[in-house]
Design a protein around this motif. Structure first.
Motif, short mmCIF file in Angstrom:
data_model
loop_
_atom_site.label_atom_id
_atom_site.label_comp_id
_atom_site.label_asym_id
_atom_site.label_seq_id
_atom_site.Cartn_x
_atom_site.Cartn_y
_atom_site.Cartn_z
N GLY A 278 0.82 -1.21 0.00
CA GLY A 278 0.00 0.00 0.00
C GLY A 278 0.85 1.26 0.00
N ILE A 279 1.92 1.26 0.80
CA ILE A 279 2.83 2.41 0.82
C ILE A 279 3.51 2.55 -0.53
CG2 ILE A 279 4.97 3.28 1.84
CD1 ILE A 279 4.02 2.07 4.49
N ALA B 282 3.10 5.74 -3.00
CA ALA B 282 4.26 6.50 -3.46
C ALA B 282 4.34 6.49 -4.99
CB ALA B 282 5.54 5.92 -2.86
N GLY B 283 4.09 5.34 -5.61
CA GLY B 283 4.10 5.26 -7.07
C GLY B 283 3.00 6.10 -7.68
N LEU B 284 1.83 6.11 -7.04
CA LEU B 284 0.71 6.93 -7.53
C LEU B 284 1.06 8.41 -7.47
CD1 LEU B 284 -2.22 6.74 -8.54
CD2 LEU B 284 -2.92 7.04 -6.18
N LEU B 285 1.67 8.83 -6.36
CA LEU B 285 2.07 10.23 -6.24
C LEU B 285 3.11 10.60 -7.29
CD1 LEU B 285 2.21 10.66 -2.36
CD2 LEU B 285 0.57 11.65 -3.95
N TRP C 181 3.40 0.57 -10.65
CA TRP C 181 3.82 -0.84 -10.61
C TRP C 181 5.17 -0.99 -9.92
CZ3 TRP C 181 0.24 -4.18 -11.13
CH2 TRP C 181 -0.84 -3.93 -11.96
N LEU C 182 6.08 -0.04 -10.15
CA LEU C 182 7.40 -0.10 -9.52
C LEU C 182 7.27 0.03 -8.01
CD1 LEU C 182 10.45 -0.27 -10.18
CD2 LEU C 182 10.47 2.22 -10.12
N GLY C 183 6.47 0.99 -7.54
CA GLY C 183 6.25 1.16 -6.10
C GLY C 183 5.59 -0.07 -5.48
N LEU C 184 4.61 -0.64 -6.21
CA LEU C 184 3.94 -1.84 -5.73
C LEU C 184 4.94 -3.00 -5.65
CD1 LEU C 184 1.06 -2.63 -4.94
CD2 LEU C 184 0.72 -3.41 -7.25
N ALA D 125 9.86 -5.78 -0.29
CA ALA D 125 10.21 -5.55 1.11
C ALA D 125 9.43 -6.49 2.02
CB ALA D 125 9.95 -4.10 1.48
N ALA D 126 8.15 -6.69 1.71
CA ALA D 126 7.34 -7.60 2.52
C ALA D 126 7.84 -9.04 2.40
CB ALA D 126 5.88 -7.51 2.10
N TYR D 127 8.23 -9.44 1.19
CA TYR D 127 8.76 -10.79 0.99
C TYR D 127 10.05 -10.99 1.77
CZ TYR D 127 10.70 -14.89 -1.27
OH TYR D 127 11.25 -16.11 -1.51
#
Length: 195
Positions: A28-29, A33-36, A50-53, A59-61
């Motif tokens: 989500g973060i 950030a990618g959307l912004l 897509w890059l931010g996602l 990072a979660a993985y």
């Protein structure tokens, strides 16, 4: 189950819950950030989103892998339970690394807060723009309805005037034709009498 042990299912459930929550929060973060970046810098291209996602999922993985496989983290070793644990004083490098990690964590939290605030302000601005557009659309619809009703009334008035003029013209033509017929008939009768 004895008094001091935790079942392995509970440990696994906690780790899975942590992995799922980390994946949701960090993706989500990254998405925000990618959307912004997409909206503010790259003219609404999709690749920053897509890059931010992807960074968020990555990072979660990584956190999930560290949770399930702590041996893969550098500097971690598993000590058997029957051996004596020797506690060492942390080195200056370890202390520095810990302080830098906490500073990066605080910076990441502040960046996430700023990104969420910016995203909420962008969504508020978009909502205001949508509300204004809908009110403009409603006003235009009402104005169009007023104009169409007034135009309909004007057309109906002109039509009534045209019908009245046509009726008057037909009456005039009927009167003139009657007068002409009467005069022709009178002239014919005069000529017949004269003969």
């Amino acid at each position: 189950m004895s008094g001091g042990t935790v079942p392995s299912e509970d440990i696994l459930n906690r780790k899975l819950d942590l992995c799922v929550s980390n994946a949701l929060v960090k993706s989500g973060i990254g998405f925000t950030a990618g959307l912004l970046v997409s909206v503010l810098l790259t003219r609404r291209r999709t690749w920053p989103v897509w890059l931010g996602l992807g960074f968020g999922f990555g990072a979660a993985y990584t956190d999930c892998e560290r949770s399930f496989n702590p041996v893969s983290v550098p500097g971690v070793r598993i000590v058997p339970s029957n051996s004596v644990v020797h506690t060492e004083q942390p080195s200056a490098f370890d202390q520095l690394q810990k302080r830098v990690g906490s500073m990066f964590g605080a910076t990441a939290d502040a960046a996430a807060d700023n990104a969420s605030k910016a995203a909420s302000s962008v969504s508020d601005t978009a909502k205001d723009a949508t509300d204004k557009a809908s009110s403009i659309g409603e006003n235009a619809h009402h104005r169009f309805a007023e104009l169409s009703s007034s135009a309909g009334e004007a057309v109906e008035k002109q039509w009534n005037n045209l019908q009245d003029a046509a009726q008057g013209l037909s009456q005039t033509v009927a009167e003139k034709s009657k007068e002409l017929t009467d005069s022709v008939q009178g002239a014919t009768n005069d000529k017949v009498r004269a003969l």
